[in-house]
Design a protein around this motif. Structure first.
Motif, PDB file in Angstrom:
ATOM      1  N   PRO A 283      -6.680  -2.643  -1.345  1.00  0.00           N
ATOM      2  CA  PRO A 283      -8.123  -2.365  -1.179  1.00  0.00           C
ATOM      3  C   PRO A 283      -8.554  -2.574   0.270  1.00  0.00           C
ATOM      4  O   PRO A 283      -8.135  -3.553   0.918  1.00  0.00           O
TER       5      PRO A 283
ATOM      6  N   THR B  90      -8.035   5.129  -7.224  1.00  0.00           N
ATOM      7  CA  THR B  90      -6.711   5.385  -7.776  1.00  0.00           C
ATOM      8  C   THR B  90      -6.736   6.613  -8.665  1.00  0.00           C
ATOM      9  O   THR B  90      -7.534   6.702  -9.595  1.00  0.00           O
TER      10      THR B  90
ATOM     11  N   LEU C 263     -10.502   2.163   1.110  1.00  0.00           N
ATOM     12  CA  LEU C 263     -10.119   2.544  -0.248  1.00  0.00           C
ATOM     13  C   LEU C 263     -10.427   1.441  -1.245  1.00  0.00           C
ATOM     14  O   LEU C 263     -10.329   0.241  -0.938  1.00  0.00           O
TER      15      LEU C 263
ATOM     16  N   VAL D  45      -4.504   2.223  -5.408  1.00  0.00           N
ATOM     17  CA  VAL D  45      -5.146   1.192  -4.606  1.00  0.00           C
ATOM     18  C   VAL D  45      -5.146  -0.098  -5.415  1.00  0.00           C
ATOM     19  O   VAL D  45      -5.811  -0.190  -6.443  1.00  0.00           O
TER      20      VAL D  45
END
Length: 120
Positions: free
Chosen positions: A14, A90, A85, A118
């Motif tokens: 992340p 994902t 992200l 992620v």
């Protein structure tokens, strides 16, 4: 129809970044919109970002300010720069290219998909 080859997916923590690339090839009359879609498990495919031939762009609200789409017309390639992200990003990401074939009929080509995960 265009043949599309995607690359750049993977596993990232992340807050990290990834850049997806999609190289197109084929003989067509025109290439109009180039874009990225994604599909998470159990969800429908959704638009992430699209860029028109004139360079105008459109983004899903969930990625605005974090993702940037760009295209290189000389290389017939579309990119998706993904920053900051989040786990909810994902998904399998699909490249899409639309335009007109030599006979003037529309085409709608899709890549094979690349996984973006992620997670910490």
């Amino acid at each position: 129809q265009m043949q599309l080859v995607e690359s750049g997916g993977g596993l990232v923590q992340p807050g990290g970044s990834l850049r997806l690339s999609c190289a197109a090839s084929g003989r067509v009359r025109s290439i109009n919109a180039m874009g990225w879609y994604r599909q998470a498990p159990g969800k429908e495919r959704e638009l992430v970002a699209v860029i028109a031939g004139n360079g105008s762009t459109n983004y899903a609200d969930s990625v605005k300010g974090r993702f940037t789409i760009a295209r290189d017309n000389a290389k017939i390639t579309v990119y998706l720069q993904m920053n900051s992200l989040k786990p909810e990003d994902t998904a399998v990401y699909y490249c899409n290219v639309r335009g007109l074939k030599s006979g003037g009929y529309p085409y709608d080509s899709w890549g094979q998909g690349t996984q973006v995960s992620v997670s910490s």
